[in-house]
Design a protein around this motif. Structure first.
Motif, mmCIF file in Angstrom:
data_model
loop_
_atom_site.group_PDB
_atom_site.id
_atom_site.type_symbol
_atom_site.label_atom_id
_atom_site.label_comp_id
_atom_site.label_asym_id
_atom_site.label_seq_id
_atom_site.Cartn_x
_atom_site.Cartn_y
_atom_site.Cartn_z
ATOM 1 N N PHE A 38 -4.935 -8.461 14.803
ATOM 2 C CA PHE A 38 -3.852 -9.096 14.053
ATOM 3 C C PHE A 38 -4.395 -9.904 12.882
ATOM 4 O O PHE A 38 -5.413 -10.576 13.005
ATOM 5 N N ASN A 39 -3.703 -9.835 11.746
ATOM 6 C CA ASN A 39 -4.078 -10.619 10.568
ATOM 7 C C ASN A 39 -3.525 -12.032 10.618
ATOM 8 O O ASN A 39 -4.035 -12.923 9.969
ATOM 9 N N GLN A 40 -2.434 -12.224 11.305
ATOM 10 C CA GLN A 40 -1.797 -13.530 11.339
ATOM 11 C C GLN A 40 -1.692 -14.006 12.788
ATOM 12 O O GLN A 40 -1.815 -13.204 13.712
ATOM 13 N N PRO A 41 -1.475 -15.302 12.985
ATOM 14 C CA PRO A 41 -1.406 -15.815 14.354
ATOM 15 C C PRO A 41 -0.195 -15.250 15.107
ATOM 16 O O PRO A 41 0.890 -15.101 14.538
ATOM 17 N N VAL A 42 -0.410 -14.934 16.359
ATOM 18 C CA VAL A 42 0.666 -14.437 17.215
ATOM 19 C C VAL A 42 0.707 -15.277 18.480
ATOM 20 O O VAL A 42 -0.247 -15.967 18.816
ATOM 21 N N GLU A 43 1.829 -15.205 19.168
ATOM 22 C CA GLU A 43 2.005 -15.913 20.425
ATOM 23 C C GLU A 43 2.085 -14.906 21.560
ATOM 24 O O GLU A 43 2.737 -13.862 21.417
ATOM 25 N N ALA A 44 1.463 -15.222 22.657
ATOM 26 C CA ALA A 44 1.523 -14.365 23.844
ATOM 27 C C ALA A 44 2.098 -15.177 24.993
ATOM 28 O O ALA A 44 1.755 -16.342 25.179
ATOM 29 N N ARG A 45 2.991 -14.551 25.749
ATOM 30 C CA ARG A 45 3.548 -15.170 26.944
ATOM 31 C C ARG A 45 3.009 -14.421 28.154
ATOM 32 O O ARG A 45 3.287 -13.238 28.317
ATOM 33 N N ALA A 46 2.245 -15.116 28.977
ATOM 34 C CA ALA A 46 1.627 -14.499 30.145
ATOM 35 C C ALA A 46 2.232 -15.098 31.412
ATOM 36 O O ALA A 46 2.423 -16.306 31.502
ATOM 37 N N THR A 47 2.527 -14.231 32.376
ATOM 38 C CA THR A 47 3.088 -14.680 33.640
ATOM 39 C C THR A 47 2.234 -14.155 34.783
ATOM 40 O O THR A 47 2.007 -12.953 34.882
ATOM 41 N N LEU A 48 1.772 -15.060 35.618
ATOM 42 C CA LEU A 48 1.028 -14.702 36.821
ATOM 43 C C LEU A 48 1.957 -14.931 37.998
ATOM 44 O O LEU A 48 2.565 -16.004 38.107
ATOM 45 N N ASP A 65 0.950 -8.270 46.544
ATOM 46 C CA ASP A 65 0.700 -7.953 45.132
ATOM 47 C C ASP A 65 0.474 -9.206 44.310
ATOM 48 O O ASP A 65 1.184 -10.197 44.454
ATOM 49 N N GLN A 66 -0.498 -9.117 43.428
ATOM 50 C CA GLN A 66 -0.749 -10.165 42.458
ATOM 51 C C GLN A 66 -0.508 -9.547 41.090
ATOM 52 O O GLN A 66 -1.235 -8.653 40.666
ATOM 53 N N THR A 67 0.545 -9.980 40.432
ATOM 54 C CA THR A 67 1.021 -9.354 39.207
ATOM 55 C C THR A 67 0.723 -10.227 38.003
ATOM 56 O O THR A 67 0.915 -11.442 38.035
ATOM 57 N N PHE A 68 0.292 -9.558 36.940
ATOM 58 C CA PHE A 68 0.048 -10.238 35.668
ATOM 59 C C PHE A 68 0.837 -9.496 34.602
ATOM 60 O O PHE A 68 0.752 -8.273 34.488
ATOM 61 N N GLU A 69 1.627 -10.244 33.841
ATOM 62 C CA GLU A 69 2.495 -9.659 32.823
ATOM 63 C C GLU A 69 2.294 -10.408 31.509
ATOM 64 O O GLU A 69 2.221 -11.632 31.501
ATOM 65 N N VAL A 70 2.196 -9.656 30.408
ATOM 66 C CA VAL A 70 2.014 -10.266 29.095
ATOM 67 C C VAL A 70 3.034 -9.675 28.133
ATOM 68 O O VAL A 70 3.246 -8.462 28.101
ATOM 69 N N MET A 113 -5.980 -10.954 41.304
ATOM 70 C CA MET A 113 -5.389 -11.378 40.030
ATOM 71 C C MET A 113 -6.317 -11.084 38.858
ATOM 72 O O MET A 113 -5.868 -10.661 37.797
ATOM 73 N N TYR A 114 -7.617 -11.278 39.032
ATOM 74 C CA TYR A 114 -8.553 -11.027 37.939
ATOM 75 C C TYR A 114 -8.576 -9.542 37.574
ATOM 76 O O TYR A 114 -8.686 -9.181 36.406
#
Length: 178
Positions: free
Chosen positions: A31-41, A47-52, A70-71
């Motif tokens: 990415f050229n510009q700053p972005v935001e990521a929302r991560a949910t553990l 089950d250990q779920t990770f969502e972005v 989780m890792y």
């Protein structure tokens, strides 16, 4: 990359937080510009779920993985996001003839404008009159017309749809009561 981390049914340790931030910061190079990521553990039984989710311009990048660790889920999501980004980047380069290595807002917009020109659009509007009828009568009407679906008003005055399924049977769509 600005990262917001949410935890459900799990305690967010410093190790998990650092792992998430390190993996997602590796995506900054795209990415050229700053972005935001929302991560949910989240954890549910085994089950250990990770969502972005990464909203960027008119594009929404999203990946989710579940595993027993989780890792491991975090690693799988990072790989999946990189594949999505490379796939979309290649698509943009093919359509726009752009040879840039990084995403920028105009590349997404330019590619989406071209897609919108080729995108399916409503070319015909049809008005129908609906008289109350039974489900069986609606199926008969659908078969007589040779259509795959039929919109009708049932005896209770509710709008419903019958449709032909691939297995040869019929389906019925009714409005859900709130």
């Amino acid at each position: 990359m600005k990262t917001y981390i949410y935890a459900r049914n799990i305690t967010l340790t410093d190790g998990l937080k650092e792992a998430v931030e390190n993996k997602l910061n590796r995506l900054d190079k795209y990415f050229n510009q700053p972005v935001e990521a929302r991560a949910t553990l989240s954890v549910t039984k085994m089950d250990q779920t990770f969502e972005v989710t990464i909203p960027f311009g008119n594009v929404l990048l999203r990946a989710e993985e579940s595993s027993d660790d989780m890792y491991k889920s975090i690693d799988l999501v990072q790989d999946k996001l990189e594949r999505q980004i490379r796939k979309y980047k290649t698509k943009i380069e093919r359509k726009a003839g752009d040879t840039s290595v990084r995403f920028n807002e105009t590349a997404f917009t330019r590619a989406e404008e071209k897609e919108e020109e080729d995108a399916p659009k409503i070319v015909r509007t049809k008005k129908i009159s609906m008289k109350p009828m039974s489900k069986e009568e609606a199926v008969l009407q659908m078969e007589l017309l040779g259509h795959n679906f039929y919109v009708f008003e049932d005896e209770d005055g509710e709008t419903s749809v019958v449709y032909k399924r691939k297995d040869g049977n019929y389906g019925l769509l009714e409005r859900e009561e709130e």
